[in-house]
Design a protein around this motif. Structure first.
Motif, PDB file in Angstrom:
ATOM      1  N   THR A  16      36.273  72.027 124.764  1.00 21.26           N
ATOM      2  CA  THR A  16      37.703  72.480 123.948  1.00 21.26           C
ATOM      3  C   THR A  16      37.339  72.696 122.329  1.00 21.26           C
ATOM      4  O   THR A  16      37.424  73.064 121.153  1.00 21.26           O
ATOM      5  CB  THR A  16      39.039  72.323 124.385  1.00 21.26           C
ATOM      6  N   GLU A  17      36.970  71.229 122.086  1.00 18.98           N
ATOM      7  CA  GLU A  17      36.487  71.234 120.323  1.00 18.98           C
ATOM      8  C   GLU A  17      34.845  71.486 119.509  1.00 18.98           C
ATOM      9  O   GLU A  17      33.237  71.184 120.656  1.00 18.98           O
ATOM     10  CB  GLU A  17      36.736  69.168 120.556  1.00 18.98           C
ATOM     11  N   VAL A  48      37.951  60.471 136.404  1.00 18.24           N
ATOM     12  CA  VAL A  48      38.954  61.494 135.394  1.00 18.24           C
ATOM     13  C   VAL A  48      38.286  60.817 134.465  1.00 18.24           C
ATOM     14  O   VAL A  48      38.858  62.741 132.804  1.00 18.24           O
ATOM     15  CB  VAL A  48      40.313  60.597 135.860  1.00 18.24           C
ATOM     16  N   LEU A  49      37.605  60.296 133.433  1.00 17.56           N
ATOM     17  CA  LEU A  49      37.050  60.198 132.446  1.00 17.56           C
ATOM     18  C   LEU A  49      35.929  61.206 132.656  1.00 17.56           C
ATOM     19  O   LEU A  49      35.818  61.756 131.261  1.00 17.56           O
ATOM     20  CB  LEU A  49      36.186  58.137 132.413  1.00 17.56           C
ATOM     21  N   ALA A  50      35.110  61.356 133.521  1.00 18.36           N
ATOM     22  CA  ALA A  50      33.838  62.725 133.364  1.00 18.36           C
ATOM     23  C   ALA A  50      34.605  63.765 132.845  1.00 18.36           C
ATOM     24  O   ALA A  50      34.031  65.033 132.038  1.00 18.36           O
ATOM     25  CB  ALA A  50      33.520  62.264 134.561  1.00 18.36           C
ATOM     26  N   LEU A  51      35.377  63.995 134.141  1.00 20.56           N
ATOM     27  CA  LEU A  51      36.497  65.396 133.372  1.00 20.56           C
ATOM     28  C   LEU A  51      36.895  65.563 132.027  1.00 20.56           C
ATOM     29  O   LEU A  51      36.890  66.820 131.870  1.00 20.56           O
ATOM     30  CB  LEU A  51      37.362  65.621 134.761  1.00 20.56           C
ATOM     31  N   GLY A  52      37.915  64.722 131.468  1.00 24.46           N
ATOM     32  CA  GLY A  52      38.049  64.467 130.592  1.00 24.46           C
ATOM     33  C   GLY A  52      36.799  64.840 128.944  1.00 24.46           C
ATOM     34  O   GLY A  52      37.105  64.923 128.329  1.00 24.46           O
ATOM     35  N   ALA A  53      35.470  63.891 129.758  1.00 21.42           N
ATOM     36  CA  ALA A  53      34.908  64.234 128.081  1.00 21.42           C
ATOM     37  C   ALA A  53      34.515  65.931 128.315  1.00 21.42           C
ATOM     38  O   ALA A  53      33.935  66.009 127.726  1.00 21.42           O
ATOM     39  CB  ALA A  53      33.861  63.163 128.941  1.00 21.42           C
ATOM     40  N   VAL A  54      34.333  66.479 129.643  1.00 21.84           N
ATOM     41  CA  VAL A  54      33.910  67.522 129.665  1.00 21.84           C
ATOM     42  C   VAL A  54      34.914  69.090 129.454  1.00 21.84           C
ATOM     43  O   VAL A  54      34.612  69.690 127.559  1.00 21.84           O
ATOM     44  CB  VAL A  54      33.698  68.186 131.230  1.00 21.84           C
ATOM     45  N   ALA A  55      36.089  68.608 129.289  1.00 21.21           N
ATOM     46  CA  ALA A  55      37.178  69.123 128.781  1.00 21.21           C
ATOM     47  C   ALA A  55      37.000  68.846 127.350  1.00 21.21           C
ATOM     48  O   ALA A  55      37.233  70.016 126.537  1.00 21.21           O
ATOM     49  CB  ALA A  55      38.469  68.715 129.476  1.00 21.21           C
ATOM     50  N   LEU A  56      36.729  67.877 126.678  1.00 18.83           N
ATOM     51  CA  LEU A  56      36.496  67.558 125.230  1.00 18.83           C
ATOM     52  C   LEU A  56      35.873  68.384 124.669  1.00 18.83           C
ATOM     53  O   LEU A  56      35.191  69.216 123.570  1.00 18.83           O
ATOM     54  CB  LEU A  56      36.689  66.125 125.128  1.00 18.83           C
TER      55      LEU A  56
END
Length: 74
Positions: free
Chosen positions: A23-24, A12-20
């Motif tokens: 998108t940013e 979940v943390l890795a997916l969140g980091a990839v999403a950030l």
């Protein structure tokens, strides 16, 4: 069971980091030119103290008209 839970948290943390990361975007920043011959203004809170303490007395009361100080000396 704990190992499976740990893998889930890492995923979940890795997916969140990839999403950030995807998108940013970088923000546009305007660059200003440097100025020359700008008047120096010093503002600060504190007290004025003598470097060497001298015990002297005055016979006539007066007020300071000019105070020469060293800026930036601690």
């Amino acid at each position: 069971m704990r190992r499976l839970w740990l893998y889930g948290v890492v995923a979940v943390l890795a997916l969140g980091a990839v999403a950030l990361f995807l998108t940013e975007r970088p923000l546009p920043v305007s660059v200003v030119q440097s100025e020359h011959e700008v008047a120096l203004r010093i503002y600060g809170l504190g007290s004025v103290e003598a470097r060497i303490l001298s015990r002297v007395g005055f016979e006539v009361g007066a007020a300071l008209t000019v105070l020469a100080a060293d800026a930036g000396i601690a």
